[in-house]
Design an enzyme around this catalytic site. Structure first.
Site, PDB file in Angstrom:
ATOM      1  N   ASP A  84      10.126   5.361 -34.756  1.00  0.00           N
ATOM      2  CA  ASP A  84      10.606   4.535 -35.742  1.00  0.00           C
ATOM      3  C   ASP A  84       9.221   4.131 -36.432  1.00  0.00           C
ATOM      4  O   ASP A  84       8.235   4.166 -36.099  1.00  0.00           O
ATOM      5  CB  ASP A  84      11.189   3.024 -35.025  1.00  0.00           C
ATOM      6  CG  ASP A  84      11.835   2.260 -35.840  1.00  0.00           C
ATOM      7  OD1 ASP A  84      13.244   2.474 -35.998  1.00  0.00           O
ATOM      8  OD2 ASP A  84      11.187   1.518 -36.414  1.00  0.00           O
ATOM      9  N   HIS A 106      12.884  -3.622 -30.508  1.00  0.00           N
ATOM     10  CA  HIS A 106      12.234  -4.751 -30.891  1.00  0.00           C
ATOM     11  C   HIS A 106      12.452  -5.835 -29.778  1.00  0.00           C
ATOM     12  O   HIS A 106      11.886  -7.069 -29.589  1.00  0.00           O
ATOM     13  CB  HIS A 106      12.347  -5.539 -32.055  1.00  0.00           C
ATOM     14  CG  HIS A 106      11.720  -4.461 -33.263  1.00  0.00           C
ATOM     15  ND1 HIS A 106      10.357  -4.105 -33.072  1.00  0.00           N
ATOM     16  CD2 HIS A 106      12.465  -3.811 -34.454  1.00  0.00           C
ATOM     17  CE1 HIS A 106      10.289  -3.310 -34.302  1.00  0.00           C
ATOM     18  NE2 HIS A 106      11.262  -3.301 -34.921  1.00  0.00           N
ATOM     19  N   ASP A 131      13.626   5.310 -40.045  1.00  0.00           N
ATOM     20  CA  ASP A 131      13.056   4.696 -41.317  1.00  0.00           C
ATOM     21  C   ASP A 131      11.610   5.028 -41.894  1.00  0.00           C
ATOM     22  O   ASP A 131      11.315   4.426 -42.612  1.00  0.00           O
ATOM     23  CB  ASP A 131      13.112   3.143 -41.043  1.00  0.00           C
ATOM     24  CG  ASP A 131      12.815   2.598 -39.629  1.00  0.00           C
ATOM     25  OD1 ASP A 131      12.316   3.614 -38.779  1.00  0.00           O
ATOM     26  OD2 ASP A 131      13.007   1.461 -39.264  1.00  0.00           O
ATOM     27  N   HIS A 184       8.574   1.205 -37.155  1.00  0.00           N
ATOM     28  CA  HIS A 184       7.954  -0.294 -36.584  1.00  0.00           C
ATOM     29  C   HIS A 184       7.677   0.113 -35.227  1.00  0.00           C
ATOM     30  O   HIS A 184       8.392   0.818 -34.647  1.00  0.00           O
ATOM     31  CB  HIS A 184       9.043  -1.229 -36.507  1.00  0.00           C
ATOM     32  CG  HIS A 184       9.475  -1.387 -38.174  1.00  0.00           C
ATOM     33  ND1 HIS A 184      10.867  -0.879 -38.448  1.00  0.00           N
ATOM     34  CD2 HIS A 184       9.088  -2.074 -39.016  1.00  0.00           C
ATOM     35  CE1 HIS A 184      10.873  -1.126 -39.843  1.00  0.00           C
ATOM     36  NE2 HIS A 184      10.119  -2.036 -40.215  1.00  0.00           N
TER      37      HIS A 184
END
Length: 327
Positions: free
Chosen positions: A182, A145, A263, A184
């Site tokens: 991931d 990120h 995740d 995200h």
């Protein structure tokens, strides 16, 4: 003869894959409430031991990335912000400095972040030197990120992006791929390379979901695949076969980097997807096949998310068993 054959196989196994990590990565912490905790790395270690694969994977200590390495991706102001605020906490009564609502520094964060990036850089050097076929960086803080200008989403520096740029600029590679699984979207990685077609990024991520990016008008070399909540492994496997693999083969990367977030596991409350360990192993097999066809098997995988401790440890073991040919 049988003993010699076993010794030869063992020697091959331990030279195939390495884990890069460092104790400094556990000294960065953001409070007992925070899901991105030092316990994540301990959970991985526990599962490596209980699965009995730790003895077959070489251990290497992550060095410190140099500031010049970090600044291949990040602005000098972004680097200085981490360095200076972490330094100010040393010897201070203030324990944390908040970069945003869920990304904090403590006095050890600068050192930990340099180790995390340094692991990815050292792994890249070792793989390109032919010392290893592949490597896994069991490090934190995570990275995908972190944009060139902003640390966010638990991430300080973008470890995978730094390593990919290093492979291009220092080692002269013309084409690399970054694979991000991931839950995200890796907005920081996309921001780093959206104008650089030498880097193909393929990813899936839950959408709509933090950081609420990646679904609108990506560049042709940014293959983002937003998926709804509760997507399970069968749909992800179809996506990989139908979209990722054709793009990867067309790009013919000379090295592959993985933003390995776990995740999207069905037991992880950070997201609402439904993958299991077998899905991560299957995805890793497909990546290995592409790497062996186009990149001499060269892969560097870096830990991103994964917050249910048992699921994280089990998923990393599944990933490593494939990387190290231990299935």
């Amino acid at each position: 003869m049988y003993t010699n054959a076993r010794e030869t196989a063992f020697d091959k196994i331990i030279m195939t894959t390495a884990i890069y990590t460092h104790a400094d990565c556990q000294r960065h912490e953001m409070g007992d409430w925070h899901p991105e905790s030092p316990l994540r790395l301990q959970a991985i270690e526990d599962q490596l031991i209980s699965s009995r694969i730790d003895q077959f994977i070489e251990r290497r200590e992550a060095p410190l990335a140099e500031i010049a390495d970090l600044e291949r991706i990040h602005t000098d102001a972004a680097v200085a912000r981490i360095r200076d605020h972490a330094a100010a906490l040393s010897g201070s009564d203030q324990k944390y400095y908040a970069l945003d609502g869920d990304t904090l520094l403590n006095a050890h964060s600068w050192q930990a972040a340099r180790r995390a990036a340094g692991a990815a850089l050292a792994a890249t050097d070792a793989v390109l030197a032919g010392e290893l076929e592949n490597a896994f960086c069991s490090v934190r803080p995570p990275g995908h990120h972190a944009t060139p200008t902003t640390s966010m989403g638990f991430c300080l520096f973008n470890n995978v992006a730094i390593a990919a740029r290093h492979a291009i600029e220092r080692h002269g590679l013309e084409r690399v791929a970054i694979i991000d699984f991931d839950v995200h979207h890796g907005n920081g990685t996309e921001a780093a390379f959206e104008q650089d077609p030498r880097v193909l990024m393929v990813s899936f991520f839950q959408h709509p979901f933090y950081p609420f990016s990646g679904s609108e008008n990506p560049q042709p070399h940014m293959l983002n695949e937003p998926l709804p909540a509760y997507t399970a492994g069968d749909a992800v496997r179809r996506l990989v076969n139908d979209k990722w693999l054709p793009a990867l083969h067309a790009h013919a990367p000379q090295m592959i980097f993985i933003s390995a977030g776990f995740d999207a596991h069905r037991e992880d409350d950070m997201g609402q997807m439904a993958l299991v360990e077998a899905d991560y192993a299957w995805i890793t097999r497909q990546i290995m096949a592409v790497a062996r066809q186009h990149a001499q098997g060269r892969i560097v995988s870096c830990l991103e998310g994964g917050y249910h401790l048992s699921a994280l440890g089990r998923s990393v073991v599944a990933h490593l068993k494939v990387l190290a040919d231990l299935e």
